[in-house]
Design a protein around this motif. Structure first.
Motif, PDB file in Angstrom:
ATOM      1  N   LYS A 127     -10.103  -2.987 -56.576  1.00 27.74           N
ATOM      2  CA  LYS A 127     -10.175  -1.843 -57.488  1.00 27.74           C
ATOM      3  C   LYS A 127     -11.600  -1.593 -57.968  1.00 27.74           C
ATOM      4  N   ASP A 128     -12.400  -2.662 -58.079  1.00 27.96           N
ATOM      5  CA  ASP A 128     -13.771  -2.468 -58.559  1.00 27.96           C
ATOM      6  C   ASP A 128     -14.670  -1.824 -57.503  1.00 27.96           C
ATOM      7  N   GLU A 129     -14.132  -1.622 -56.280  1.00 31.29           N
ATOM      8  CA  GLU A 129     -14.909  -0.959 -55.234  1.00 31.29           C
ATOM      9  C   GLU A 129     -14.597   0.537 -55.136  1.00 31.29           C
ATOM     10  N   LEU A 130     -13.685   1.028 -55.977  1.00 31.39           N
ATOM     11  CA  LEU A 130     -13.228   2.408 -55.860  1.00 31.39           C
ATOM     12  C   LEU A 130     -14.363   3.411 -55.948  1.00 31.39           C
ATOM     13  N   ASP A 131     -15.179   3.300 -57.001  1.00 32.96           N
ATOM     14  CA  ASP A 131     -16.266   4.261 -57.203  1.00 32.96           C
ATOM     15  C   ASP A 131     -17.286   4.193 -56.074  1.00 32.96           C
ATOM     16  N   ILE A 132     -17.611   2.980 -55.634  1.00 31.04           N
ATOM     17  CA  ILE A 132     -18.602   2.813 -54.561  1.00 31.04           C
ATOM     18  C   ILE A 132     -18.091   3.438 -53.275  1.00 31.04           C
ATOM     19  N   GLU A 133     -16.837   3.151 -52.912  1.00 38.03           N
ATOM     20  CA  GLU A 133     -16.266   3.686 -51.680  1.00 38.03           C
ATOM     21  C   GLU A 133     -16.141   5.210 -51.735  1.00 38.03           C
ATOM     22  N   GLN A 134     -15.779   5.740 -52.907  1.00 34.43           N
ATOM     23  CA  GLN A 134     -15.606   7.186 -53.041  1.00 34.43           C
ATOM     24  C   GLN A 134     -16.945   7.902 -52.891  1.00 34.43           C
ATOM     25  N   ARG A 135     -17.993   7.366 -53.522  1.00 35.91           N
ATOM     26  CA  ARG A 135     -19.326   7.969 -53.401  1.00 35.91           C
ATOM     27  C   ARG A 135     -19.850   7.843 -51.977  1.00 35.91           C
ATOM     28  N   SER A 136     -19.592   6.689 -51.361  1.00 32.22           N
ATOM     29  CA  SER A 136     -20.048   6.472 -49.995  1.00 32.22           C
ATOM     30  C   SER A 136     -19.393   7.457 -49.034  1.00 32.22           C
ATOM     31  N   MET A 137     -18.077   7.656 -49.171  1.00 33.67           N
ATOM     32  CA  MET A 137     -17.362   8.588 -48.307  1.00 33.67           C
ATOM     33  C   MET A 137     -17.816  10.027 -48.554  1.00 33.67           C
ATOM     34  N   ALA A 138     -18.002  10.393 -49.811  1.00 29.07           N
ATOM     35  CA  ALA A 138     -18.455  11.753 -50.141  1.00 29.07           C
ATOM     36  C   ALA A 138     -19.846  12.018 -49.560  1.00 29.07           C
ATOM     37  N   ASN A 139     -20.731  11.030 -49.633  1.00 27.08           N
ATOM     38  CA  ASN A 139     -22.078  11.184 -49.059  1.00 27.08           C
ATOM     39  C   ASN A 139     -22.015  11.329 -47.548  1.00 27.08           C
ATOM     40  N   LEU A 140     -21.131  10.559 -46.913  1.00 29.53           N
ATOM     41  CA  LEU A 140     -20.974  10.634 -45.464  1.00 29.53           C
ATOM     42  C   LEU A 140     -20.514  12.030 -45.039  1.00 29.53           C
ATOM     43  N   LEU A 141     -19.507  12.559 -45.727  1.00 34.48           N
ATOM     44  CA  LEU A 141     -18.988  13.893 -45.400  1.00 34.48           C
ATOM     45  C   LEU A 141     -20.041  14.971 -45.630  1.00 34.48           C
ATOM     46  N   ALA A 142     -20.840  14.802 -46.684  1.00 36.10           N
ATOM     47  CA  ALA A 142     -21.896  15.783 -46.972  1.00 36.10           C
ATOM     48  C   ALA A 142     -22.970  15.765 -45.888  1.00 36.10           C
ATOM     49  N   LYS A 143     -23.325  14.581 -45.391  1.00 35.50           N
ATOM     50  CA  LYS A 143     -24.337  14.482 -44.336  1.00 35.50           C
ATOM     51  C   LYS A 143     -23.907  15.208 -43.071  1.00 35.50           C
ATOM     52  N   PHE A 144     -22.624  15.119 -42.760  1.00 35.46           N
ATOM     53  CA  PHE A 144     -22.120  15.753 -41.551  1.00 35.46           C
ATOM     54  C   PHE A 144     -21.645  17.183 -41.791  1.00 35.46           C
ATOM     55  N   ARG A 145     -21.865  17.673 -43.014  1.00 37.48           N
ATOM     56  CA  ARG A 145     -21.505  19.050 -43.390  1.00 37.48           C
ATOM     57  C   ARG A 145     -20.032  19.329 -43.137  1.00 37.48           C
ATOM     58  N   ILE A 146     -19.211  18.360 -43.443  1.00 39.81           N
ATOM     59  CA  ILE A 146     -17.763  18.531 -43.319  1.00 39.81           C
ATOM     60  C   ILE A 146     -17.222  19.023 -44.654  1.00 39.81           C
ATOM     61  N   ASP A 147     -16.651  20.215 -44.639  1.00 39.30           N
ATOM     62  CA  ASP A 147     -16.131  20.823 -45.850  1.00 39.30           C
ATOM     63  C   ASP A 147     -14.788  20.182 -46.209  1.00 39.30           C
TER      64      ASP A 147
END
Length: 269
Positions: A127-147
């Motif tokens: 559970k303590d990894e939730l914020d890290i994983e969510q930010r990491s995934m959001a950054n990944l999607l933004a890099k690939f311009r996936i809406d």
């Protein structure tokens, strides 16, 4: 730099921001055309619609050439029809090079699915990894311009499944369980108690995933999930198919995808 793939095991960690590099571009396209009026004469939109349905009925037939019901025909042609507003839910469980993410994104860019928003689900070990994983995934999607409309990280996939869910799974495999030791002729045909005991953690994981799917995606337009990788030497075909049946039954249209761990996501800096 290409996307660095994870392992092909179900015990692998959830997808994280991979290393990136130049690569190829993957695209898709397609569409449907209206059936021409008899004799080649051009008719108005209403007449074209009248001719389209009979053409579909004649194109798809059941065993022996029997006519298919309207519900079956609608399921077969769903990717050819305009979808109502809804969501395409992507359950990216393991890093397979990005194919599980790329295919639904391409679908969402087609006119038939343009009204459906993309939601991405990922897993976290704690559970303590939730914020890290969510930010990491959001950054990944933004890099690939996936809406996308939302990123949801699930922390409790290893939690013990409910008794009612376990009972439903036991009923599913009841007729395929061996009463005792499995003979050579029944090997691969029946599920032994030893196999169920050895695979109890993975079985619980798939039952628990079904509970999460029902909780989060039962009203979605389409579900896309990473295909669990079978282990030929440790899991029988019957038990593996029982896992897949458990995951997909009584849910919206479901696509299981497994990449070959070759990067299909590319970005240009």
């Amino acid at each position: 730099m290409t996307v660095k793939d994870g392992t092909d095991s179900e015990s692998s960690t959830p997808p994280s921001s991979p290393k990136l590099d130049c690569g190829g571009v993957v695209g898709a396209g397609g569409g449907t055309e209206d059936t021409a009026a008899p004799g080649g004469a051009e008719e108005d939109g209403g007449d074209r619609r009248k001719h389209r349905l009979p053409s579909m009925v004649n194109l798809y037939r059941g065993p022996g050439g029997s006519e298919l019901s309207k519900d079956v025909l609608n399921n077969i042609t769903m990717f050819m029809r305009k979808q109502r507003k809804g969501t395409i839910d992507v359950w990216w469980l393991y890093d397979d090079g990005g194919l599980t993410l790329l295919v639904p994104y391409i679908l969402s860019t087609r006119s038939q699915w343009s009204q459906c928003k993309l939601r991405v689900f990922a897993l976290a070990n704690r559970k303590d990894e939730l914020d890290i994983e969510q930010r990491s995934m959001a950054n990944l999607l933004a890099k690939f311009r996936i809406d996308y409309s939302d990123v949801i990280v699930i922390p409790d996939v290893a939690k013990k499944a409910q008794e009612s869910s376990k009972l439903a799974f036991d009923q599913l495999i009841e007729n395929f369980k061996a009463p005792g030791e499995i003979s050579e002729e029944d090997e691969g045909v029946l599920i032994s108690e030893a196999e169920l005991l050895g695979q109890r953690e993975k079985t619980n994981r798939h039952i628990r995933l079904k509970e999460l799917l029902v909780e989060n995606s039962k009203d979605s337009s389409l579900i896309v999930m990473t295909l669990p990788m079978p282990r030929k030497t440790s899991v029988s075909a019957l038990l593996y198919m029982a896992w897949l049946d458990t995951l997909t039954s009584d849910l919206p249209p479901f696509i299981l995808i497994r990449g070959n761990q070759t990067s299909v996501l590319t970005y240009y800096s």
